[in-house]
Motif scaffolding. Structure first.
Motif, PDB file in Angstrom:
ATOM      1  N   ASN A 224      -3.098   6.311   0.944  1.00 60.40           N
ATOM      2  CA  ASN A 224      -3.206   6.894   2.278  1.00 60.40           C
ATOM      3  C   ASN A 224      -4.056   5.983   3.150  1.00 60.40           C
ATOM      4  O   ASN A 224      -5.021   5.388   2.677  1.00 60.40           O
ATOM      5  CB  ASN A 224      -3.855   8.279   2.219  1.00 60.40           C
ATOM      6  N   ARG A 225      -3.740   5.919   4.428  1.00 64.87           N
ATOM      7  CA  ARG A 225      -4.468   5.044   5.352  1.00 64.87           C
ATOM      8  C   ARG A 225      -5.945   5.398   5.453  1.00 64.87           C
ATOM      9  O   ARG A 225      -6.777   4.534   5.729  1.00 64.87           O
ATOM     10  CB  ARG A 225      -3.830   5.106   6.737  1.00 64.87           C
ATOM     11  N   ASP A 226      -6.301   6.642   5.234  1.00 68.37           N
ATOM     12  CA  ASP A 226      -7.707   7.025   5.375  1.00 68.37           C
ATOM     13  C   ASP A 226      -8.524   6.745   4.118  1.00 68.37           C
ATOM     14  O   ASP A 226      -9.711   7.015   4.076  1.00 68.37           O
ATOM     15  CB  ASP A 226      -7.835   8.490   5.784  1.00 68.37           C
TER      16      ASP A 226
ATOM     17  N   SER B 276       0.833  -1.206   0.000  1.00 66.66           N
ATOM     18  CA  SER B 276       0.000   0.000   0.000  1.00 66.66           C
ATOM     19  C   SER B 276       0.868   1.257   0.000  1.00 66.66           C
ATOM     20  O   SER B 276       0.514   2.255  -0.631  1.00 66.66           O
ATOM     21  CB  SER B 276      -0.982  -0.002   1.176  1.00 66.66           C
ATOM     22  N   ARG B 277       1.992   1.213   0.682  1.00 73.91           N
ATOM     23  CA  ARG B 277       2.909   2.364   0.648  1.00 73.91           C
ATOM     24  C   ARG B 277       3.510   2.532  -0.736  1.00 73.91           C
ATOM     25  O   ARG B 277       3.619   3.655  -1.233  1.00 73.91           O
ATOM     26  CB  ARG B 277       3.995   2.211   1.701  1.00 73.91           C
TER      27      ARG B 277
ATOM     28  N   GLY C 231       1.180   4.199  -2.936  1.00 71.97           N
ATOM     29  CA  GLY C 231       0.842   5.559  -2.543  1.00 71.97           C
ATOM     30  C   GLY C 231      -0.535   5.702  -1.915  1.00 71.97           C
ATOM     31  O   GLY C 231      -1.132   6.778  -1.960  1.00 71.97           O
TER      32      GLY C 231
END
Length: 107
Positions: A90-92, A84-85, A88
């Motif tokens: 975002n956690r939200d 996921s990083r 790119g």
């Protein structure tokens, strides 16, 4: 991160906060071994839903945090965190969910 007792205790206090309140209300009805939705992710405001067929054992309350989370201390969470990083995300923007609602295999 979820293996840190203080970090996990704080997160568990927030499983009924927005934006995961409606999701975890359902989890509470099913509770047996269904992990909580992570309050540090997007919850009901997520734009992406990831359905994990067999999340790592750290999502189980009996074996780990009890939260389905990229912060868990297992290979599934580590792989998801890294990918996921790299993408790119975002956690939200995303939410992890477990399907099926029972573990496929024990480790």
């Amino acid at each position: 991160m979820n293996r840190d007792p203080g970090y996990l205790a704080d997160k568990l206090k927030r499983v009924h906060d927005e934006p995961v309140r409606p999701l975890n209300a359902v989890v509470e009805q099913w509770r047996r071994d269904v992990p909580w939705a992570d309050p540090d992710l997007g919850g009901v405001h997520s734009r992406i839903l990831f359905l994990l067929e067999s999340p790592g054992p750290a999502s189980s309350a009996g074996h780990g945090s009890g939260i389905i989370s990229p912060d868990n201390n297992d290979q599934t969470a580590g792989r998801f965190w890294r990918l996921s990083r790299e993408a790119g995300l975002n956690r939200d923007l995303h939410l992890l969910e477990r399907r099926p609602l029972v573990r496929v295999g024990e480790r």
